[in-house]
Design an enzyme around this catalytic site. Structure first.
Site, PDB file in Angstrom:
ATOM      1  CD  GLN A 139      -5.069  -0.135   0.190  1.00  0.00           C
ATOM      2  OE1 GLN A 139      -3.805  -0.225   0.642  1.00  0.00           O
ATOM      3  NE2 GLN A 139      -6.083   0.101   0.626  1.00  0.00           N
TER       4      GLN A 139
ATOM      5  NE  ARG B 221      -3.556  -3.813   2.504  1.00  0.00           N
ATOM      6  CZ  ARG B 221      -2.457  -3.376   2.263  1.00  0.00           C
ATOM      7  NH1 ARG B 221      -2.237  -1.913   2.289  1.00  0.00           N
ATOM      8  NH2 ARG B 221      -1.185  -4.110   2.114  1.00  0.00           N
TER       9      ARG B 221
ATOM     10  CG  HIS C 293      -0.939  -1.908  -3.157  1.00  0.00           C
ATOM     11  ND1 HIS C 293      -0.826  -2.927  -2.302  1.00  0.00           N
ATOM     12  CD2 HIS C 293      -1.121  -0.903  -2.361  1.00  0.00           C
ATOM     13  CE1 HIS C 293      -0.511  -2.528  -1.332  1.00  0.00           C
ATOM     14  NE2 HIS C 293      -0.702  -1.286  -1.055  1.00  0.00           N
TER      15      HIS C 293
ATOM     16  CB  CYS D 282      -4.260   2.965  -0.606  1.00  0.00           C
ATOM     17  SG  CYS D 282      -3.392   4.177  -1.578  1.00  0.00           S
TER      18      CYS D 282
ATOM     19  CG  ASP E  50      -2.331   6.240  -3.924  1.00  0.00           C
ATOM     20  OD1 ASP E  50      -1.716   6.559  -3.164  1.00  0.00           O
ATOM     21  OD2 ASP E  50      -1.836   5.480  -4.830  1.00  0.00           O
TER      22      ASP E  50
ATOM     23  NE  ARG F   2       4.768  -2.335   0.238  1.00  0.00           N
ATOM     24  CZ  ARG F   2       3.756  -1.258   0.569  1.00  0.00           C
ATOM     25  NH1 ARG F   2       4.462  -0.419   1.243  1.00  0.00           N
ATOM     26  NH2 ARG F   2       2.583  -1.388   0.708  1.00  0.00           N
TER      27      ARG F   2
END
Ligand code: CP
Ligand code: NVA
Length: 307
Positions: free
Chosen positions: A134, A291, A131, A263, A223, A104
């Site tokens: 996700q 996830r 991402h 998310c 988000d 990340r």
């Protein structure tokens, strides 16, 4: 066999995405029955974090343990990617010790450079641009609720950010409708949109009016308005994005059985109201749980013995 990376959703074909979701469903069922296969016994996954995390770190760590493997958690303090050591050297060295890397970080280019200089699978755990892990969990959640994502109408409300762009990448591979509703100037860049249009055509659209966009939605997704790395823009964005709050008025425009997804982490009272995130349409905690199952499927296919 050549190693495979998962840097964006488009690294997988439509068939591979569908297979990965089916495997995730199987692994989730096995996990619930207490019979998860230990297919990554002896394998080590390095986790490199240049940004904070709850879900990504815990789901990858516990996922690896449950599959019989182990993890190594590192921040840039130890590695100094590109400062203490060239990214290419990091990739060539780390490939000698571990069986895969989840990273990340900020610049997507760093992840691409790491992947190009590694002999092991590299998994993108979020960059400024994408991402993808996700979205695999999100697709799994949609599939669990509607049996399929095909022909569903997903409406993403808010910033044209890494999560929104990953949804667009998913729409390039799977036949669903995607509407992004955002303030003018917050759309993904024109070059990326041209690629999306080339692959998805009219199935992907951008609509500035959120009330118009949410009409007939099967999924309403939002988000944070300021992503990690954009903290200095928080106050300005709060004003600009206010009309894009996911609240009961907006939800009223959607289909009755519409799923509300986020998310997480959520800024309650900003991009989403308490009554909506805690309401009957919300699946945000199933989504967070997914996830781990979606990523376990990725880990098995990228790092398992058949890979
Ligand atoms: N959704 C997500 O990636 O959460 P974290 O930032 O907590 O990992
Ligand atoms: N767009 C958000 C997602 C967090 C999971 C960010 O990049 O901070």
């Amino acid at each position: 066999m050549a190693k495979r990376d998962f840097l964006t959703v488009t690294d997988f074909s439509s068939q591979e995405i569908q297979d990965s979701l089916l495997l995730a469903q199987d692994l989730k069922a096995e996990h619930k029955n207490g019979a998860l296969r230990q297919v990554l016994k002896g394998k080590v996954l390095a986790l490199i974090f240049h940004k904070p995390s709850l879900r990504t770190r815990v789901s990858f760590e516990s996922g690896m343990y449950r599959l019989g493997g182990s993890v190594l958690y590192m921040t840039d303090k130890e590695i100094g990617m590109g400062s203490r050591e060239a990214i290419s050297d990091v990739g060539n060295v780390i490939s000698r010790y571990v069986d895969g890397v989840m990273i990340r970080t900020f610049a997507h280019k760093w992840v691409e450079d790491l992947a190009a200089n590694s002999q092991i699978p590299i998994i993108n755990g979020l960059t400024d641009d994408y991402h993808p892990c996700q979205i695999m969990a999100d697709l799994l959640t949609v599939q669990e609720n509607f049996n399929t994502v095909e022909n569903k109408h997903v409406v993403f409300i808010g910033d044209g950010n890494n999560v929104a762009k990953s949804w667009m990448n998913a729409a390039r591979r799977l036949p669903f409708q995607l509407t992004l509703t955002c303030p003018e100037g917050y759309e993904p860049d024109a070059g990326f949109m041209a690629e999306v249009k080339r692959d998805a055509g009219d199935r992907v659209r951008i609509v500035n009016d959120p009330m118009e966009a949410a009409k007939g939605a099967d999924v309403l997704y939002t988000d944070v308005w300021a992503s990690m790395g954009q903290e200095s823009e928080t106050a300005a964005r709060k004003k600009i994005f206010q009309p894009y709050q996911l609240n009961s008025t907006l939800l009223g425009q959607a289909n009755k059985d519409c799923l509300v997804l986020h998310c997480l982490p959520a800024h309650r009272g900003e991009e989403i109201t308490d009554d909506v995130i805690d309401g009957p349409n919300s699946r945000v905690f199933d989504q967070a749980e997914n996830r781990m199952h979606a990523q376990n499927a990725l880990l098995v296919s990228l790092m398992g013995s058949g890979s």
